[in-house]
Design an enzyme around this catalytic site. Structure first.
Site, PDB file in Angstrom:
ATOM      1  N   ASN A  36       0.846  -1.190   0.000  1.00  0.00           N
ATOM      2  CA  ASN A  36       0.000   0.000   0.000  1.00  0.00           C
ATOM      3  C   ASN A  36       0.883   1.242   0.000  1.00  0.00           C
ATOM      4  O   ASN A  36       1.715   1.417   0.889  1.00  0.00           O
ATOM      5  CB  ASN A  36      -0.908  -0.019   1.240  1.00  0.00           C
ATOM      6  CG  ASN A  36      -1.895   1.130   1.259  1.00  0.00           C
ATOM      7  OD1 ASN A  36      -1.494   2.295   1.095  1.00  0.00           O
ATOM      8  ND2 ASN A  36      -3.161   0.842   1.468  1.00  0.00           N
ATOM      9  N   ARG A  74       4.815  18.423   0.134  1.00  0.00           N
ATOM     10  CA  ARG A  74       5.568  19.544  -0.435  1.00  0.00           C
ATOM     11  C   ARG A  74       4.942  20.058  -1.724  1.00  0.00           C
ATOM     12  O   ARG A  74       5.501  20.943  -2.368  1.00  0.00           O
ATOM     13  CB  ARG A  74       7.014  19.115  -0.706  1.00  0.00           C
ATOM     14  CG  ARG A  74       7.921  19.211   0.509  1.00  0.00           C
ATOM     15  CD  ARG A  74       8.207  20.655   0.847  1.00  0.00           C
ATOM     16  NE  ARG A  74       8.950  20.742   2.090  1.00  0.00           N
ATOM     17  CZ  ARG A  74      10.284  20.757   2.141  1.00  0.00           C
ATOM     18  NH1 ARG A  74      10.993  20.642   1.033  1.00  0.00           N
ATOM     19  NH2 ARG A  74      10.911  20.864   3.306  1.00  0.00           N
ATOM     20  N   HIS A 116      -5.400   3.653  -1.513  1.00  0.00           N
ATOM     21  CA  HIS A 116      -6.717   3.899  -0.913  1.00  0.00           C
ATOM     22  C   HIS A 116      -7.008   5.394  -1.032  1.00  0.00           C
ATOM     23  O   HIS A 116      -6.821   6.144  -0.071  1.00  0.00           O
ATOM     24  CB  HIS A 116      -6.707   3.472   0.551  1.00  0.00           C
ATOM     25  CG  HIS A 116      -8.039   3.566   1.214  1.00  0.00           C
ATOM     26  ND1 HIS A 116      -8.397   2.773   2.273  1.00  0.00           N
ATOM     27  CD2 HIS A 116      -9.115   4.377   0.993  1.00  0.00           C
ATOM     28  CE1 HIS A 116      -9.626   3.086   2.681  1.00  0.00           C
ATOM     29  NE2 HIS A 116     -10.078   4.044   1.910  1.00  0.00           N
ATOM     30  N   GLU A 138      -8.603   0.570  -2.979  1.00  0.00           N
ATOM     31  CA  GLU A 138      -9.483   0.469  -1.824  1.00  0.00           C
ATOM     32  C   GLU A 138     -10.216   1.782  -1.619  1.00  0.00           C
ATOM     33  O   GLU A 138      -9.692   2.852  -1.935  1.00  0.00           O
ATOM     34  CB  GLU A 138      -8.663   0.180  -0.560  1.00  0.00           C
ATOM     35  CG  GLU A 138      -7.883  -1.094  -0.629  1.00  0.00           C
ATOM     36  CD  GLU A 138      -7.301  -1.475   0.710  1.00  0.00           C
ATOM     37  OE1 GLU A 138      -7.098  -0.595   1.558  1.00  0.00           O
ATOM     38  OE2 GLU A 138      -7.066  -2.678   0.913  1.00  0.00           O
ATOM     39  N   THR A 156      -8.304   6.934   9.823  1.00  0.00           N
ATOM     40  CA  THR A 156      -7.921   5.752   9.059  1.00  0.00           C
ATOM     41  C   THR A 156      -9.081   4.766   9.110  1.00  0.00           C
ATOM     42  O   THR A 156     -10.088   5.001   9.761  1.00  0.00           O
ATOM     43  CB  THR A 156      -6.631   5.109   9.612  1.00  0.00           C
ATOM     44  OG1 THR A 156      -6.233   4.029   8.740  1.00  0.00           O
ATOM     45  CG2 THR A 156      -6.824   4.560  11.018  1.00  0.00           C
ATOM     46  N   HIS A 186      -4.277  -4.166   7.565  1.00  0.00           N
ATOM     47  CA  HIS A 186      -4.318  -3.052   8.522  1.00  0.00           C
ATOM     48  C   HIS A 186      -3.462  -3.348   9.745  1.00  0.00           C
ATOM     49  O   HIS A 186      -3.726  -4.262  10.515  1.00  0.00           O
ATOM     50  CB  HIS A 186      -5.725  -2.659   8.960  1.00  0.00           C
ATOM     51  CG  HIS A 186      -5.755  -1.239   9.464  1.00  0.00           C
ATOM     52  ND1 HIS A 186      -6.075  -0.151   8.677  1.00  0.00           N
ATOM     53  CD2 HIS A 186      -5.434  -0.739  10.681  1.00  0.00           C
ATOM     54  CE1 HIS A 186      -5.977   0.954   9.399  1.00  0.00           C
ATOM     55  NE2 HIS A 186      -5.593   0.638  10.623  1.00  0.00           N
ATOM     56  N   ASP A 187      -2.400  -2.584   9.856  1.00  0.00           N
ATOM     57  CA  ASP A 187      -1.443  -2.689  10.975  1.00  0.00           C
ATOM     58  C   ASP A 187      -0.641  -3.987  10.975  1.00  0.00           C
ATOM     59  O   ASP A 187      -0.038  -4.347  11.999  1.00  0.00           O
ATOM     60  CB  ASP A 187      -2.137  -2.504  12.327  1.00  0.00           C
ATOM     61  CG  ASP A 187      -2.450  -1.031  12.590  1.00  0.00           C
ATOM     62  OD1 ASP A 187      -3.306  -0.776  13.462  1.00  0.00           O
ATOM     63  OD2 ASP A 187      -1.847  -0.158  11.922  1.00  0.00           O
TER      64      ASP A 187
HETATM   65  C1  LIG Z   1      -8.479  -0.432   4.601  1.00  0.00           C
HETATM   66  C2  LIG Z   1      -7.236  -0.338   5.402  1.00  0.00           C
HETATM   67  O1  LIG Z   1      -7.143  -0.790   6.510  1.00  0.00           O
HETATM   68  C3  LIG Z   1      -6.109   0.306   4.807  1.00  0.00           C
HETATM   69  O2  LIG Z   1      -6.011  -0.189   3.548  1.00  0.00           O
HETATM   70  C4  LIG Z   1      -6.269   1.768   4.603  1.00  0.00           C
HETATM   71  O3  LIG Z   1      -5.813   2.070   3.326  1.00  0.00           O
HETATM   72  C5  LIG Z   1      -5.419   2.546   5.535  1.00  0.00           C
HETATM   73  O4  LIG Z   1      -5.677   3.884   5.200  1.00  0.00           O
HETATM   74  P1  LIG Z   1      -4.649   5.026   5.632  1.00  0.00           P
HETATM   75  O5  LIG Z   1      -3.356   4.756   4.897  1.00  0.00           O
HETATM   76  O6  LIG Z   1      -5.341   6.285   5.200  1.00  0.00           O
HETATM   77  O7  LIG Z   1      -4.478   4.900   7.132  1.00  0.00           O
HETATM   78  N1  LIG Z   2      -5.915  -2.960   3.471  1.00  0.00           N
HETATM   79  C1  LIG Z   2      -4.790  -2.702   4.331  1.00  0.00           C
HETATM   80  C2  LIG Z   2      -3.803  -1.848   3.617  1.00  0.00           C
HETATM   81  O1  LIG Z   2      -3.876  -1.684   2.406  1.00  0.00           O
HETATM   82  C3  LIG Z   2      -2.701  -1.216   4.369  1.00  0.00           C
HETATM   83  O2  LIG Z   2      -2.993  -1.062   5.714  1.00  0.00           O
HETATM   84  P1  LIG Z   2      -1.755  -0.558   6.603  1.00  0.00           P
HETATM   85  O3  LIG Z   2      -0.646  -1.553   6.440  1.00  0.00           O
HETATM   86  O4  LIG Z   2      -1.359   0.792   6.070  1.00  0.00           O
HETATM   87  O5  LIG Z   2      -2.295  -0.503   8.014  1.00  0.00           O
END
Ligand SMILES: CC(=O)[C@@H](O)[C@H](O)COP(=O)(O)O
Ligand SMILES: NCC(=O)COP(=O)(O)O
Length: 241
Positions: free
Chosen positions: A7, A18, A43, A74, A104, A195-196
């Site tokens: 991601n 910037r 996303h 996403e 988020t 996520h995380d």
């Molecule tokens: C859906 C998800 O958990 C993540 O893919 C999301 O893209 C996190 O978004 P942020 O990078 O804006 O925190």
């Molecule tokens: N769908 C999860 C994602 O794309 C990335 O989540 P994160 O690793 O930034 O928390």
């Protein structure tokens, strides 16, 4: 083996800070694909705080040179998001029930409540040949309805897993995710997760073999500050092999 989709939201955040095209998000995507990542995720949120709708078009062009790789977009299926996705036609679209003002993503779909809104959206995306994923909490009982509304996959929202990792009770939490994943598979869905996730916690989640793809961005970017982008991407690939 679990596929890694990186991601690039946080690359977009750095770039936007910037008002210049530095770092260039497409260059980072190509670098990541050359390292062996299966795909790229962005996303784009309504305020385009990090990934932008233009990034989606730019990444689509890049992916034409990497036919083995996938683009996953996403987001919440508002009119603008859907218009972009239906034009870009990514390999995969992950629908996330986020409010525009959320910091988020922090919850999955209530599919029973939102099914009437989701069905036509999913159908329209699938008409274009886009694989549709619903971002879901790890609740086994909710997987059958995700299939029933037309999803191809679910993405298990893994913040609770990440928060539990290495602590007392973590085995129970991991078991809940594995049960939800198995319920999804039993319903005829494939399973993504995200996520995380990070280098410490990703392997234990994926070693059961139920998870088709993880999308990772935030922790990967932070880890890259310490160890270097290339080293971190390769480390994830080793963990997921
Ligand atoms: C859906 C998800 O958990 C993540 O893919 C999301 O893209 C996190 O978004 P942020 O990078 O804006 O925190
Ligand atoms: N769908 C999860 C994602 O794309 C990335 O989540 P994160 O690793 O930034 O928390």
């Amino acid at each position: 083996m679990t596929h890694l989709s990186v991601n690039l939201n946080k690359i977009g955040l750095l770039r936007n800070s910037r008002g210049r095209d530095y770092p260039n998000l497409v260059d980072m995507a190509e670098r990541t694909l050359k390292l062996g990542a299966f795909g790229i995720t962005i996303h784009p949120r309504p305020d385009q705080r990090h990934a932008t709708y233009q990034d989606a078009y730019d990444l689509k062009e890049l992916m034409k040179r990497y036919p083995e790789a996938e683009l996953n977009i996403e987001g919440f299926p508002d009119a603008q998001f859907l218009s972009v996705v239906l034009e870009v036609e990514p390999h995969q679209c992950t629908l996330v029930p986020d409010d525009p003002n959320q910091l988020t993503s922090d919850h999955g779909w209530n599919v029973a409540r939102d099914q009437d809104a989701l069905r036509p959206v999913i159908a329209k995306l699938k008409e274009k040949g886009i694989r549709v994923v619903l971002f879901m909490d790890p609740v086994a009982e909710n997987m059958a309805i995700a299939k029933e509304v037309g999803a191809d996959r679910v993405e298990l929202y893994t913040e609770a897993y990440a928060n539990s990792y290495g602590k007392e009770g973590s085995t129970d939490v991991l078991n809940q995710y594995q049960e939800a994943a198995q319920a999804a598979l039993d319903a005829g869905l494939e399973v993504n997760a995200g996520h995380d996730l990070d280098l410490d916690n990703v392997q234990a989640l994926c070693e059961s073999g139920r998870i088709a793809e993880v999308s990772i961005g935030h922790a990967l970017t932070v880890e890259a500050l310490n160890y270097g982008w290339d080293n971190v991407v390769k480390a994830y690939l080793n963990k997921l092999a």
